[in-house]
Design an enzyme around this catalytic site. Structure first.
Site, PDB file in Angstrom:
ATOM      1  N   GLU A 136     -23.027   9.889 -25.524  1.00  0.00           N
ATOM      2  CA  GLU A 136     -22.051  10.965 -25.719  1.00  0.00           C
ATOM      3  C   GLU A 136     -21.958  11.312 -27.203  1.00  0.00           C
ATOM      4  O   GLU A 136     -21.905  12.477 -27.577  1.00  0.00           O
ATOM      5  CB  GLU A 136     -20.676  10.556 -25.169  1.00  0.00           C
ATOM      6  CG  GLU A 136     -19.646  11.684 -25.297  1.00  0.00           C
ATOM      7  CD  GLU A 136     -18.304  11.383 -24.629  1.00  0.00           C
ATOM      8  OE1 GLU A 136     -18.251  10.606 -23.683  1.00  0.00           O
ATOM      9  OE2 GLU A 136     -17.300  11.976 -25.085  1.00  0.00           O
ATOM     10  N   ARG A 174      -7.323   6.631 -23.222  1.00  0.00           N
ATOM     11  CA  ARG A 174      -7.525   6.512 -21.764  1.00  0.00           C
ATOM     12  C   ARG A 174      -7.102   5.130 -21.254  1.00  0.00           C
ATOM     13  O   ARG A 174      -6.681   4.989 -20.116  1.00  0.00           O
ATOM     14  CB  ARG A 174      -8.966   6.853 -21.369  1.00  0.00           C
ATOM     15  CG  ARG A 174      -9.090   7.242 -19.903  1.00  0.00           C
ATOM     16  CD  ARG A 174     -10.493   7.663 -19.527  1.00  0.00           C
ATOM     17  NE  ARG A 174     -10.715   9.092 -19.531  1.00  0.00           N
ATOM     18  CZ  ARG A 174     -10.384   9.923 -18.543  1.00  0.00           C
ATOM     19  NH1 ARG A 174      -9.798   9.470 -17.458  1.00  0.00           N
ATOM     20  NH2 ARG A 174     -10.640  11.204 -18.636  1.00  0.00           N
ATOM     21  N   GLU A 213     -17.386   8.264 -12.675  1.00  0.00           N
ATOM     22  CA  GLU A 213     -16.863   7.019 -13.236  1.00  0.00           C
ATOM     23  C   GLU A 213     -16.014   6.169 -12.289  1.00  0.00           C
ATOM     24  O   GLU A 213     -16.084   4.941 -12.330  1.00  0.00           O
ATOM     25  CB  GLU A 213     -16.030   7.333 -14.493  1.00  0.00           C
ATOM     26  CG  GLU A 213     -16.856   7.849 -15.651  1.00  0.00           C
ATOM     27  CD  GLU A 213     -15.971   8.480 -16.711  1.00  0.00           C
ATOM     28  OE1 GLU A 213     -15.443   9.581 -16.471  1.00  0.00           O
ATOM     29  OE2 GLU A 213     -15.794   7.864 -17.765  1.00  0.00           O
TER      30      GLU A 213
HETATM   31  N1  MTE Z   1     -25.125   8.174 -13.151  1.00  0.00           N
HETATM   32  C1  MTE Z   1     -26.391   8.035 -13.597  1.00  0.00           C
HETATM   33  N2  MTE Z   1     -27.381   7.918 -12.708  1.00  0.00           N
HETATM   34  N3  MTE Z   1     -26.676   8.015 -14.933  1.00  0.00           N
HETATM   35  C2  MTE Z   1     -25.681   8.099 -15.874  1.00  0.00           C
HETATM   36  O1  MTE Z   1     -25.965   8.059 -17.071  1.00  0.00           O
HETATM   37  N4  MTE Z   1     -23.260   8.316 -16.301  1.00  0.00           N
HETATM   38  C3  MTE Z   1     -21.916   8.083 -15.771  1.00  0.00           C
HETATM   39  C4  MTE Z   1     -21.762   8.773 -14.412  1.00  0.00           C
HETATM   40  N5  MTE Z   1     -22.855   8.437 -13.557  1.00  0.00           N
HETATM   41  C5  MTE Z   1     -24.323   8.231 -15.427  1.00  0.00           C
HETATM   42  C6  MTE Z   1     -24.103   8.284 -14.026  1.00  0.00           C
HETATM   43  C7  MTE Z   1     -20.867   8.558 -16.642  1.00  0.00           C
HETATM   44  S1  MTE Z   1     -20.347   7.584 -17.910  1.00  0.00           S
HETATM   45  C8  MTE Z   1     -20.253   9.764 -16.456  1.00  0.00           C
HETATM   46  S2  MTE Z   1     -18.983  10.278 -17.431  1.00  0.00           S
HETATM   47  C9  MTE Z   1     -20.683  10.681 -15.405  1.00  0.00           C
HETATM   48  O2  MTE Z   1     -21.761  10.171 -14.637  1.00  0.00           O
HETATM   49  C10 MTE Z   1     -21.103  11.984 -16.074  1.00  0.00           C
HETATM   50  O3  MTE Z   1     -21.600  12.889 -15.181  1.00  0.00           O
HETATM   51  P1  MTE Z   1     -20.648  13.818 -14.272  1.00  0.00           P
HETATM   52  O4  MTE Z   1     -19.583  14.353 -15.164  1.00  0.00           O
HETATM   53  O5  MTE Z   1     -21.561  14.827 -13.754  1.00  0.00           O
HETATM   54  O6  MTE Z   1     -20.070  12.918 -13.211  1.00  0.00           O
HETATM   55  N1  HPA Z   2     -13.746  10.947 -21.227  1.00  0.00           N
HETATM   56  C1  HPA Z   2     -15.015  10.873 -21.642  1.00  0.00           C
HETATM   57  N2  HPA Z   2     -15.424  11.302 -22.792  1.00  0.00           N
HETATM   58  C2  HPA Z   2     -14.518  11.835 -23.607  1.00  0.00           C
HETATM   59  C3  HPA Z   2     -13.180  11.935 -23.243  1.00  0.00           C
HETATM   60  C4  HPA Z   2     -12.769  11.473 -21.986  1.00  0.00           C
HETATM   61  O1  HPA Z   2     -11.605  11.525 -21.596  1.00  0.00           O
HETATM   62  N3  HPA Z   2     -12.530  12.492 -24.272  1.00  0.00           N
HETATM   63  C5  HPA Z   2     -13.453  12.708 -25.211  1.00  0.00           C
HETATM   64  N4  HPA Z   2     -14.651  12.322 -24.818  1.00  0.00           N
HETATM   65 MO1  MOS Z   3     -18.898   8.952 -19.431  1.00  0.00          MO
HETATM   66  S1  MOS Z   3     -18.215   7.296 -20.382  1.00  0.00           S
HETATM   67  O1  MOS Z   3     -17.452   9.878 -19.841  1.00  0.00           O
HETATM   68  O2  MOS Z   3     -20.079   9.501 -20.514  1.00  0.00           O
END
Ligand code: MTE
Ligand code: HPA
Ligand code: MOS
Length: 769
Positions: free
Chosen positions: A226, A304, A705
């Site tokens: 990120e 968070r 998550e």
């Molecule tokens: N799933 C896979 N296969 N690879 C990833 O890197 N990241 C996770 C989750 N699932 C991830 C994953 C995290 S930390 C987050 S915040 C969300 O996917 C981000 O994607 P989304 O917002 O589309 O759910």
């Molecule tokens: N979640 C994940 N990433 C972030 C957030 C959050 O709430 N705020 C800033 N970056």
């Molecule tokens: Mo997920 S820890 O918000 O990339």
């Protein structure tokens, strides 16, 4: 709807950073990281390294043309150390050579003399010394101070969680290619293309419109990319900018593990008070977050933790304070759950402590305190709660009473193996906690052959977001998925993006795509309506045909689009979506920060080998609140992956730094992650459709998550199994519950941490041999 990436993934044809064909003249970078966690640089000797064959140039902070700063929230992180180093692995120099081997050989020849300064690795120690990233924050509801007198039972304790290595399969990396007019194009393995663009623009001193960042896909990010992809992109960009040649750096696994931050370790003190009916009346917690050497995303992660400090329970009196503590570890960063899991582990520990002392199942306390619709979170938002539904459905569907009976019968019949069962209800808020980040854009082009190209700010990292966005367009246009292509994520096509994070990517970018596609459809419908002299509302698109008044016409999608073009109707749209309703007042620590919450309940059962301390996770059975899942295959994958990753964090993954701040668990031989043998024997997921309106895309709630937190149940299941063997021993709430810790706990005495000599066991071991 299949995951659109399945085909190329399976054939090994998916293109990651390292698969991009190299441009002639490409050079290769390697970073020289500080060998010391804290100290003053006295002398840096690069002469021997620079003289090696193939070495083109070695960059230091002196070469930075803009600002030597990559801190996003707090400007406290130099890209390259100038006079002081703050963590082992902090970049001190960047070697560029004509081959990867030459660059790495040169790194080994760099010599640095550093006067060491005291090293802090513990968050409580840092807090004592006043080493804080930001001032502490406190969330409050009701009045805890005046509540204790109304409590029948009060328990205090401490709980600790350790870090976690992201272990994305694709390591960090970037490839920077100089363009005309000093512009630069960067291919980056990042969740945040705009974050990379900002960092590079700042370090090079270039306006953002000269910095193009392009992302095809990631081999996983999990939060680790990120913010922390910025470093490698900025280093490559700096070198490419000076040398006017493409520069690539793709980290080796051990470099990646040593140089990047991880999930934040937390330590917390808690105090919980219950009345005679086991209602939780008051809860206080103080969190010590180990931020590492720079802020990175720690302030947001800390926030968070506070948001999720009561998990899925309603507690009328809450006071939670969090400290973000500066230590000399690599800056810790986002990791699936983003501080939420740590907050939730602490309240679950407090409940477990109360349950153990009172001789009741934790589930009794959990169930009595589940959040109901209309209850207030400590931050002021009013819950639309699916917690009771998830809980009651899970306990009924999987027959928790029978499971418990079975565990008890097994434990009565078996001396050297014990089973443990835990219920793990979860509640996770969806939206970036920073309100302004909850916006996204989508650019949709319909071509004259009827094919569709879509660009959004979403980064595909395995979570299936591109599949979901494609589904949105396919539904609105009512065309076959094959006609739609999701393009790469690119800062010159979609600007000012939030990172793909907070589980909100499909909601934000999906809604923007929904708006863009709808706008195009509306224009085309209006055209048809005018042509056919009917009402625009009577025109619909269905299965690639235009329908009028529910009658199929002979106008198919392709001719509709072509007619639109001939009539000079815009076939492209750029739409902007901003989550409505959300707000937060940081001065009052109150508001409505989340678009909605995701709920669920997991039942986790384990078996412990009471001689060896080893264990298996027998089953994880879940009822999960999906709203209305738009893709059950993708969502099932997210749940299974999240559960296993959560179990890894809670059980076997042990990040170890020594007192000098050096990472000892720096390879997969010393850092154990779940493999196919250690995943639960059974994972059952019930897709609970919840009826309430929500702000999710197609009512399909975010899933990225939340499932990770079901893994916390594994910790408490193990604890229960150990307690079935050792009924009087005391042992700390200290995750991960590695086999070593399980073994210690099995033979712990009433005084915490002391191992009793257990004669029976010794005899049994002798017999076993
Ligand atoms: N799933 C896979 N296969 N690879 C990833 O890197 N990241 C996770 C989750 N699932 C991830 C994953 C995290 S930390 C987050 S915040 C969300 O996917 C981000 O994607 P989304 O917002 O589309 O759910
Ligand atoms: N979640 C994940 N990433 C972030 C957030 C959050 O709430 N705020 C800033 N970056
Ligand atoms: Mo997920 S820890 O918000 O990339």
């Amino acid at each position: 709807m299949k995951n659109i990436d399945a085909y190329t993934h399976l054939r090994g044809e998916s293109i990651y950073l390292d698969d991009i064909p190299l441009i002639h003249g490409t050079l290769f970078g390697a970073s020289f990281g500080s060998p010391v966690a804290h100290g003053i640089i006295r002398h840096l000797d690069i002469s021997e390294a620079a003289a090696l064959p193939g070495v083109v140039r070695i960059f230091t902070y002196k070469d930075i043309t803009g600002e030597n700063q990559i801190g996003g929230i707090v400007p406290d992180e130099p890209l390259i150390a100038d006079h002081e180093v703050h963590f082992c692995g902090m970049p001190v120099a960047f070697v560029v050579a004509d081959s990867v081997d030459a660059a790495r050989a040169a790194v080994k020849k760099i010599k640095v003399t550093i006067d060491p300064l005291p090293v802090i690795t513990d968050s409580r120690e840092a807090q004592q010394l006043g080493e804080l990233i930001i001032p502490p924050r406190t969330f409050q509801l009701g009045d805890t101070a005046n509540s204790w007198q109304h409590c029948t039972h009060i328990f205090e304790g401490r709980a600790d969680t350790n870090g976690q290595e992201h272990l994305y399969i694709e390591t960090q990396g970037a490839y920077a290619v100089p363009q005309e007019h000093n512009a630069i194009k960067i291919y980056s393995s990042t969740q945040g293309p705009t974050a990379v663009q900002r960092a590079v623009s700042r370090v090079l001193g270039l306006p953002m419109h000269l910095v193009e960042v392009e992302v095809n896909r990631l081999g996983g990010g999990f939060g680790g990319k990120e913010d922390q992809a910025n470093t490698w992109a900025a280093l490559c960009a700096l070198a490419a900018h000076h040398l006017k040649r493409p520069v690539k750096y793709s980290l080796h696994r051990m470099e990646d593990m040593a140089m990047t931050g991880k999930r934040h370790p937390y330590s917390a003190d808690f105090k919980i008070g219950l009345n005679a009916e086991l209602k939780i009346i008051a809860y206080e917690a103080t969190f010590y977050q180990n931020a590492g050497a720079a802020a990175d995303l720690s302030p947001a992660v800390m926030e968070r933790t506070l948001f999720h400090c009561t998990n899925t329970y309603f507690i009328p009196n809450v006071k939670a304070t969090a400290y973000s503590c500066r230590t000399h570890l690599p800056p810790n960063t986002a990791f699936r759950g983003f501080g939420g899991p740590q907050g939730m582990f602490m309240i679950e520990s407090a409940i477990a402590k109360a349950a153990e002392a009172l001789g009741v199942e934790a589930a009794v306390i959990q169930e009595k305190n589940l959040l109901q619709t209309g209850d207030e979170f400590p931050y002021g938002q009013i819950a639309q709660s699916e917690a009771p539904d998830c809980w009651h459905k899970a306990t009924a569907l999987y027959d928790v009473a029978a499971m418990r009976k079975e565990v008890n019968a097994f434990n009565a019949a078996n001396k050297w193996h014990k089973k443990g069962l835990a219920c793990m209800p979860i509640c996770f808020g969806i939206s970036f906690t920073k309100t302004l980040m909850n916006q996204a854009r989508s650019l949709v082009h319909v071509y004259t052959d009827g094919s569709v190209g879509i660009t959004t700010g979403a980064v595909e990292m395995g979570q299936g977001v591109n599949t979901k966005i494609l589904q949105v367009a396919a539904q609105v246009f009512s065309i076959q998925p094959e006609k739609i292509r999701i393009h790469t994520t690119n800062t010159f096509k979609i600007a000012n993006t939030s990172p793909s994070a907070a589980s909100a990517t499909a909601d934000l970018n999906g809604k923007a795509t929904l708006m863009a596609c709808t706008a195009i459809v509306e224009r085309l419908k209006k055209m048809v309506a005018e042509e056919m002299k009917v009402d625009a509302q009577s025109v619909t698109l269905q299965d690639e045909y235009v329908w009028v008044n529910k009658q199929k016409t002979d106008i198919d999608w392709k001719s509709l689009v072509m007619t639109g073009h001939i009539k000079r109707i815009g076939l492209s749209e750029h739409a902007h979506y901003a989550t409505p309703e959300i707000h937060f007042d940081a001065a009052k620590e109150k508001g409505h920060p989340f678009a909605y919450h995701v709920y669920g309940t997991a039942l986790v059962s384990v078996t412990v080998d009471c001689i060896r301390g080893t264990y298996t996770v027998d089953s994880v059975k879940v009822v999960h609140d999906f709203g209305a899942s738009m893709n059950t295959a993708v969502d099932l994958g997210q749940i299974e992956g999240g559960i296993v990753q959560g179990i890894g964090w809670m059980t076997m993954e042990e990040v170890v730094y020594d007192a000098n701040g050096r990472l000892r668990s720096n390879a997969l031989s010393t850092y154990k992650v779940p493999d196919i043998y250690s995943v639960p024997k059974e994972i059952a997921i019930d897709f609970l459709q919840t009826p309430h309106d929500n702000l999710a895309i197609f009512r399909s709630k975010a899933v990225g998550e939340p499932p990770l937190m079901y893994g916390i149940g594994a910790y408490f299941a193990l604890r229960n199994a150990v307690r079935a063997f050792n009924k009087t021993g005391q042992f700390a709430f200290d995750a991960p519950m590695t086999p070593e810790k399980v073994l210690m706990a099995l033979y712990a005495t009433q005084k915490e941490g002391i191992i009793e000599s257990h004669e029976e066991t010794t005899n049994h071991l002798a017999v076993d041999k």
